[in-house]
Design an enzyme around this catalytic site. Sequence first.
Site, mmCIF file in Angstrom:
data_model
loop_
_atom_site.group_PDB
_atom_site.id
_atom_site.type_symbol
_atom_site.label_atom_id
_atom_site.label_comp_id
_atom_site.label_asym_id
_atom_site.label_seq_id
_atom_site.Cartn_x
_atom_site.Cartn_y
_atom_site.Cartn_z
ATOM 1 C CG ASP A 99 -2.282 0.590 0.993
ATOM 2 O OD1 ASP A 99 -2.507 1.807 0.643
ATOM 3 O OD2 ASP A 99 -3.359 -0.021 0.988
ATOM 4 C CG HIS A 131 -5.201 3.710 0.531
ATOM 5 N ND1 HIS A 131 -5.081 2.196 0.191
ATOM 6 C CD2 HIS A 131 -6.560 3.569 0.086
ATOM 7 C CE1 HIS A 131 -5.897 1.466 -0.387
ATOM 8 N NE2 HIS A 131 -6.944 2.388 -0.367
ATOM 9 C CG ASN A 226 -14.143 1.282 -4.321
ATOM 10 O OD1 ASN A 226 -14.300 0.087 -3.833
ATOM 11 N ND2 ASN A 226 -13.003 2.050 -3.888
ATOM 12 C CB SER A 291 -11.709 31.741 14.119
ATOM 13 O OG SER A 291 -11.267 30.716 13.443
#
Length: 585
Positions: A99, A131, A226, A291
Amino acid sequence: MIEFHDFNGAAAAVRAAGGEIVHEFPEMRVVAARLPEAAVRGLENSPKVKLIAPESPRVPMALWNDTTVNGETVPFGISMVQADRVAVGGAMPRVCIIDSGYRLTHVDLPKSPNVSGYNGTLPWNEDGDGHGTHVAGTIAAIGGNGTGVVGVVPSNANLYIVRVFGNDGKWAYESDLINAVQRCRDAGSKVISMSLGGGKPLGPWEQSAFDSAYNAGVLSIAAAGNAGDTSTSYPAGYASVMSVAAVDADEAVASFSQKNADVEIAAPGVNTLSTYPKLETNNFSVANGPSWTANHVEGSGRTTGTSAPIVDGGICDVAGAWTGKVVLCQRGTVSFKQKVDAVAAGGGVAAVLYNNATGNFFGTCDDGTGTTCNGVPAVSISMEDGAAALAYLSQTGTVVSKVEPSDTQYMYNNGTSMATPHVSAVAALVWSHNSGWTNAQVRNALTSSARDKGAAGRDNEYGYGIAQACAALKILNPSATCGGGSSEPPPPPPPTDVEAPVISSVTAAKVHKNGRFEISWSTNEASNSEVRFTSGATGTYSDAVMTTAHKMSFSGKSGTLYQYYVSSTDAAGNKSTAGPFTHQN
Ligand code: CA
């Protein structure tokens, strides 16, 4: 990749042709190299060359949404695969993770001697992408340390890390994967976990590498992909590699999970919480004033803090006299890239894009062709915050848009990338009970004990079903005992809160040219997030994070019109639903 009849002199021949050698595989008589086009034609005609073919890219298979975890959370996938019912038996077989690397300093990941890796051109023990660290946490996040998450193998893990993806996390090549498989084998790995894939290679070498590993006793496990269609990804598509589909917390197959004849087994891969190596911070603030939270405009610059007087740039369609200023730009009329580039051209030091509709949005400098903006940092804020900021013109504003390494960060992530390490770790957990079992025995035990989902028996969505550690162990050892797993949660107390959350500011925006988009909304009280698609995609996606700022990422298709509903349920179980909404991706 170039295969020679005789490997003697092969590398020299490639160099002589002007090639830059990337990998050499003597057993296969193959050299992987970068070559000029003309050199390819020359080698094609060489009698020494048997076959020459371009390499297929191999990409990671995930999307994400980062978060902070208080205390220790057991991700839902752990009990779904029965990891909480099976203790480590004996010596853990080594699991090799191919990976983007491993953030060794992360507080919730195992250290030496439980983890080692291969140092190639990039160090294995770093991960600028995230990842690989997420995948590793699903396998081996430390259990019982009171922090973060719990992996399928929460102690005694035995990991070997081979890094093929750089910090951009974009892609590697087929020969990088072949080389990585060899490194895994050299380190004695029994399981290879690959949350990656791509198209079918033109050459035979990648399949050979996996067939060879399988014949040597290695169990290779890879993401089904995917794309959400019926295409096949590789290496998952090889017979010598298990292909893993993704399911959600309700055990329903994910819409993105590829459905084909090669899908073998399923595991949790939607809203999977695991370790992450970095923290992103985006905000816009006024000195001694308010902010506002912001989103990074993809493809613009980053800054740890750029401070300058605030100026109103209008819609920023053309450059103004903005030298040394933080420029407020209203969304609309021209592209985000045109606005940010106009700010840079006008001498501005940062751009703050405020919405022209309720809520914030996700902007990108990518016009669909991979373009980036002209250097200056840019963030987006909501319409409401933009109106407030306009009251502070000429005061000092500070834009922060930074990504920092972190050892305490976690991420909810979607993908067959997240499903794959569940199966890899379950295989290792089962295998730890008898190192004499073969890879084929462990594989058969996993598939024949999987919890059947979808059509009865094997189907293209779930394969044989969801991986089950205890049931698989009992296939191989019928006298094995499993623990009871997590006990049933106690019944909830009677509700005192009877008001459902109020949903507002529902927006959807494409955030990447590959089709990724995000849906966000706000609620007036902490509640969970759920998106149900009724057109363009199917399925219901949820996460358990109790928040008022909801954001969920999806892997979609460019050009698709999505219709969806959003829902949020508060801690007392009161649920609100809003919609339908549409999103043109
Ligand atoms: Ca932990």
